[in-house]
Design a protein around this motif. Sequence first.
Motif, mmCIF file in Angstrom:
data_model
loop_
_atom_site.group_PDB
_atom_site.id
_atom_site.type_symbol
_atom_site.label_atom_id
_atom_site.label_comp_id
_atom_site.label_asym_id
_atom_site.label_seq_id
_atom_site.Cartn_x
_atom_site.Cartn_y
_atom_site.Cartn_z
ATOM 1 N N LYS A 1 4.921 5.820 11.077
ATOM 2 C CA LYS A 1 4.964 5.180 12.389
ATOM 3 C C LYS A 1 5.423 3.739 12.227
ATOM 4 O O LYS A 1 5.095 3.067 11.233
ATOM 5 C CB LYS A 1 3.596 5.223 13.046
ATOM 6 C CG LYS A 1 3.156 6.619 13.446
ATOM 7 C CD LYS A 1 1.824 6.588 14.189
ATOM 8 C CE LYS A 1 1.423 7.986 14.636
ATOM 9 N NZ LYS A 1 0.121 7.977 15.338
ATOM 10 N N ARG A 2 6.121 3.274 13.215
ATOM 11 C CA ARG A 2 6.592 1.890 13.217
ATOM 12 C C ARG A 2 5.415 0.935 13.017
ATOM 13 O O ARG A 2 4.348 1.109 13.614
ATOM 14 C CB ARG A 2 7.272 1.599 14.551
ATOM 15 C CG ARG A 2 7.994 0.273 14.638
ATOM 16 C CD ARG A 2 8.731 0.150 15.948
ATOM 17 N NE ARG A 2 7.858 0.452 17.079
ATOM 18 C CZ ARG A 2 8.278 0.531 18.320
ATOM 19 N NH1 ARG A 2 9.558 0.368 18.604
ATOM 20 N NH2 ARG A 2 7.438 0.792 19.307
ATOM 21 N N GLY A 3 5.620 -0.023 12.145
ATOM 22 C CA GLY A 3 4.577 -0.994 11.870
ATOM 23 C C GLY A 3 3.743 -0.693 10.636
ATOM 24 O O GLY A 3 3.034 -1.580 10.136
ATOM 25 N N GLN A 4 3.841 0.533 10.134
ATOM 26 C CA GLN A 4 3.103 0.894 8.929
ATOM 27 C C GLN A 4 3.858 0.440 7.686
ATOM 28 O O GLN A 4 5.068 0.179 7.718
ATOM 29 C CB GLN A 4 2.896 2.411 8.867
ATOM 30 C CG GLN A 4 2.075 2.968 10.017
ATOM 31 C CD GLN A 4 0.644 2.477 9.948
ATOM 32 O OE1 GLN A 4 -0.040 2.636 8.936
ATOM 33 N NE2 GLN A 4 0.171 1.882 11.029
ATOM 34 N N GLU B 1 10.269 -0.764 10.625
ATOM 35 C CA GLU B 1 10.973 -0.760 11.908
ATOM 36 C C GLU B 1 11.869 0.473 11.939
ATOM 37 O O GLU B 1 12.207 1.043 10.894
ATOM 38 C CB GLU B 1 11.832 -2.030 12.025
ATOM 39 C CG GLU B 1 11.035 -3.314 11.926
ATOM 40 C CD GLU B 1 11.928 -4.553 11.858
ATOM 41 O OE1 GLU B 1 13.162 -4.411 11.820
ATOM 42 O OE2 GLU B 1 11.356 -5.676 11.854
ATOM 43 N N GLN B 2 12.279 0.870 13.127
ATOM 44 C CA GLN B 2 13.113 2.069 13.239
ATOM 45 C C GLN B 2 14.422 1.903 12.466
ATOM 46 O O GLN B 2 14.964 2.866 11.935
ATOM 47 C CB GLN B 2 13.369 2.403 14.704
ATOM 48 C CG GLN B 2 12.137 2.979 15.393
ATOM 49 C CD GLN B 2 12.431 3.530 16.766
ATOM 50 O OE1 GLN B 2 13.221 2.949 17.500
ATOM 51 N NE2 GLN B 2 11.801 4.633 17.122
ATOM 52 N N GLY B 3 14.918 0.699 12.386
ATOM 53 C CA GLY B 3 16.145 0.436 11.640
ATOM 54 C C GLY B 3 16.005 0.622 10.142
ATOM 55 O O GLY B 3 17.013 0.624 9.429
ATOM 56 N N ASP B 4 14.781 0.786 9.668
ATOM 57 C CA ASP B 4 14.571 1.035 8.241
ATOM 58 C C ASP B 4 14.794 2.502 7.893
ATOM 59 O O ASP B 4 14.815 2.857 6.707
ATOM 60 C CB ASP B 4 13.147 0.641 7.838
ATOM 61 C CG ASP B 4 12.866 -0.841 8.022
ATOM 62 O OD1 ASP B 4 11.684 -1.189 8.269
ATOM 63 O OD2 ASP B 4 13.814 -1.654 7.930
ATOM 64 N N ARG C 1 13.943 10.056 1.682
ATOM 65 C CA ARG C 1 14.408 9.912 3.057
ATOM 66 C C ARG C 1 13.253 9.388 3.909
ATOM 67 O O ARG C 1 12.219 10.041 4.031
ATOM 68 C CB ARG C 1 14.915 11.228 3.628
ATOM 69 C CG ARG C 1 15.387 11.090 5.082
ATOM 70 C CD ARG C 1 16.174 12.278 5.568
ATOM 71 N NE ARG C 1 17.436 12.437 4.864
ATOM 72 C CZ ARG C 1 18.513 11.698 5.069
ATOM 73 N NH1 ARG C 1 18.488 10.718 5.960
ATOM 74 N NH2 ARG C 1 19.628 11.930 4.393
ATOM 75 N N LEU C 2 13.442 8.210 4.478
ATOM 76 C CA LEU C 2 12.428 7.589 5.324
ATOM 77 C C LEU C 2 12.811 7.741 6.794
ATOM 78 O O LEU C 2 13.941 7.420 7.175
ATOM 79 C CB LEU C 2 12.282 6.101 4.986
ATOM 80 C CG LEU C 2 11.378 5.286 5.915
ATOM 81 C CD1 LEU C 2 9.932 5.744 5.775
ATOM 82 C CD2 LEU C 2 11.494 3.785 5.635
ATOM 83 N N THR C 3 11.862 8.220 7.570
ATOM 84 C CA THR C 3 12.030 8.290 9.016
ATOM 85 C C THR C 3 10.914 7.478 9.662
ATOM 86 O O THR C 3 9.722 7.754 9.428
ATOM 87 C CB THR C 3 11.971 9.735 9.530
ATOM 88 O OG1 THR C 3 12.992 10.503 8.882
ATOM 89 C CG2 THR C 3 12.196 9.779 11.035
ATOM 90 N N VAL C 4 11.288 6.481 10.434
ATOM 91 C CA VAL C 4 10.317 5.646 11.139
ATOM 92 C C VAL C 4 10.317 6.057 12.608
ATOM 93 O O VAL C 4 11.354 6.005 13.277
ATOM 94 C CB VAL C 4 10.654 4.157 10.985
ATOM 95 C CG1 VAL C 4 9.610 3.305 11.706
ATOM 96 C CG2 VAL C 4 10.736 3.777 9.517
ATOM 97 N N VAL C 5 9.152 6.486 13.078
ATOM 98 C CA VAL C 5 9.073 6.972 14.464
ATOM 99 C C VAL C 5 8.275 6.017 15.348
ATOM 100 O O VAL C 5 7.556 5.143 14.829
ATOM 101 C CB VAL C 5 8.459 8.380 14.521
ATOM 102 C CG1 VAL C 5 9.356 9.363 13.794
ATOM 103 C CG2 VAL C 5 7.054 8.378 13.925
#
Lengths: 113, 115
Positions: free
Chosen positions: B14-17, B83-86, B111-115
């Motif tokens: 999650k964003r911010g983690q 951040e989602q851009g990461d 593979r990193l997915t930021v939600v």
Amino acid sequence: DQQVKQNSPSLSVQEGRISILNCDYTNSMFDYFLWYKKYPAEGPTFLISISSIKDKNEDGRFTVFLNKSAKHLSLHIVPSQPGDSAVYFCAADLQGGSEKLVFGKGTKLTVNP
Amino acid sequence: DTGVSQDPRHKITKRGQNVTFRCDPISEHNRLYWYRQTLGQGPEFLTYFQNEAQLEKSRLLSDRFSAERPKGSFSTLEIQRTEQGDSAMYLCASSLWGGALHGYTFGSGTRLTVV
């Protein structure tokens, strides 16, 4: 600014024919050029490299040509095989021992049986 | 030796983690690199180590990113306050001296997915 350019996003060839992948660069300080192949869900795999003091390097079915005056290099695959289907990245390394490789966006090669 | 290993292969956060990735290079390789690849782009250089010393960092490596190679063996890449851009594929590679000419050995990436 993109210093290494692969202007063809994709290329399709018949099995047994020649595949030619092209790459242009803008920075005359690049010292080495490399080609990588990447299959889905895997990291890039080193294929072949060429020093800027040479104009050709050959390794089996793979040949890289360098034209410094045109700032252009190409990878020739002869004969092409279906297993060559992958994304091919051109990369360049700066003079002076920099360890930073600059990659192009890649060209997806499809070799049809 | 089976090559360069990266763990985990996939991470959804999650964003911010904060997230941390690990890379185990080929054992005799003294140089280790981190690259990031986003969709439709080639890999972009982040940083590299010679043994335990971090010798070069990209402008892409903002202050939320930190990389370590504590004993000159494995390396970790931490991203704080994601951040989602990461969202990207994070690639690790290793080499011996003269890696530019002979090519680096890349791992399969995280593979990193930021939600």
